[in-house]
Design an enzyme around this catalytic site. Structure first.
Site, PDB file in Angstrom:
ATOM      1  N   ASP A  57      36.372  38.445  32.732  1.00 32.61           N
ATOM      2  CA  ASP A  57      35.019  39.519  32.747  1.00 32.61           C
ATOM      3  C   ASP A  57      34.965  40.172  31.625  1.00 32.61           C
ATOM      4  O   ASP A  57      35.705  40.290  30.481  1.00 32.61           O
ATOM      5  CB  ASP A  57      35.473  40.368  33.846  1.00 32.61           C
ATOM      6  CG  ASP A  57      35.358  39.870  35.112  1.00 32.61           C
ATOM      7  OD1 ASP A  57      34.761  38.682  35.441  1.00 32.61           O
ATOM      8  OD2 ASP A  57      36.071  40.542  36.134  1.00 32.61           O
ATOM      9  N   TYR A 111      48.104  36.905  34.768  1.00 28.84           N
ATOM     10  CA  TYR A 111      47.636  37.901  34.259  1.00 28.84           C
ATOM     11  C   TYR A 111      48.529  39.028  33.882  1.00 28.84           C
ATOM     12  O   TYR A 111      49.383  39.126  34.837  1.00 28.84           O
ATOM     13  CB  TYR A 111      46.349  38.213  34.931  1.00 28.84           C
ATOM     14  CG  TYR A 111      45.179  37.535  34.765  1.00 28.84           C
ATOM     15  CD1 TYR A 111      44.277  37.984  34.022  1.00 28.84           C
ATOM     16  CD2 TYR A 111      44.886  36.373  35.553  1.00 28.84           C
ATOM     17  CE1 TYR A 111      43.024  37.327  33.676  1.00 28.84           C
ATOM     18  CE2 TYR A 111      43.746  35.388  35.264  1.00 28.84           C
ATOM     19  CZ  TYR A 111      42.741  36.081  34.300  1.00 28.84           C
ATOM     20  OH  TYR A 111      41.669  35.291  34.301  1.00 28.84           O
TER      21      TYR A 111
END
Length: 266
Positions: A57, A111
């Site tokens: 994002d 992540y």
């Protein structure tokens, strides 16, 4: 020949990784670099066989984003970096079979989220992450309507005022990690009971007063993507990466010192 490249980038100035027609993205810069090097005829045309490990994002950074495509034998990470902006650095590569696909051949993705949380209860963080771990339908953690069932591994470590939360799975639906971090933060601060995690993992939609948003994107890092191939580090490219992002670290630490002084009114 087809080659896969490891790419690191500071995503704070970008509108995400994936190419967009009217916004600055990492992929736009990558395609411009390949066109400048003559690998593609036009920056709007991706190279043959092109694929990326995934999308990040706006504001999200990566240490091991991975792209694969057909390219000349001379295209090394150093050569690619010669046309990339400083925010984007290729640092490793490997020759792969023509059937290799950076998205579909990834075995797992990890992540890390650097959550500033100096005063939360770490045991509540551990409990919330433990409830999230395992196989679940995470439909309340993403706007995606499909691909929401995942087998998730979680963990965290305390680093001073920060909690470094890790999430690993074969893949992630949109916004998942940031929403998971926000939920963990709410539980850790005592704003939500630990049992609310089970509610969020349940079959019913979480809406209205029960809904929870997403944590900010800037502290999120795509840390690792695992493949059944071994990447070779380009030491010259790694040195360039260390210099560029080392300077960025100094700039941000300096900015933090200035901001700290601005908080003082003595």
């Amino acid at each position: 020949m087809r080659r896969a490249f490891r790419v690191a980038y500071d995503g704070t100035a970008y509108r995400g990784f994936q190419r967009q027609p009217h916004a600055e993205t990492v992929e736009n810069d990558l395609f411009r670099a390949l066109a400048s090097l003559g690998v593609t005829p036009d920056p709007q045309v991706p190279p043959d066989g092109y694929a990326a490990a995934g999308r990040t994002d706006a504001g999200v950074s990566a240490r091991a984003q991975t792209v694969s495509f057909d390219c000349p034998e001379w295209l090394s990470p150093v050569a690619l970096n010669s046309e990339l902006p400083a925010d984007v650095r290729a640092w490793a590569s490997v020759d792969v079979a023509e059937s290799f696909h950076a998205q579909y051949d990834a075995r797992s993705r990890r992540y890390r989220y650097f959550l500033h949380a100096p005063d939360v209860d770490d045991s509540r963080v551990e409990g919330a992450l433990a409830r999230l771990a395992g196989s679940h339908d995470f439909h309340n953690f993403t706007p995606d309507e499909t691909g929401t069932e995942r087998d998730l591994q979680t963990g965290f470590e305390r680093d001073g005022e920060f909690l470094v939360c890790t999430f690993e799975a074969g893949g992630f639906p949109r916004s998942f990690v940031r929403r998971a971090v926000r939920l963990v933060e709410l539980v850790a601060s005592g704003e939500r009971d630990p049992e609310f995690v089970d509610r969020a993992l349940g079959p019913d939609p979480v809406t209205g007063a029960d809904s929870f948003g997403a944590a900010p994107p800037e502290p999120l890092l795509l840390d690792s993507v695992a493949y059944p191939v071994r990447f070779e580090r380009d030491e010259q490219a790694v040195e360039s990466l260390s210099v560029v992002f080392g300077q960025r670290r100094v700039e941000r630490r300096t900015g933090a010192r200035v901001a700290d002084r601005l908080t003082r009114t003595d």
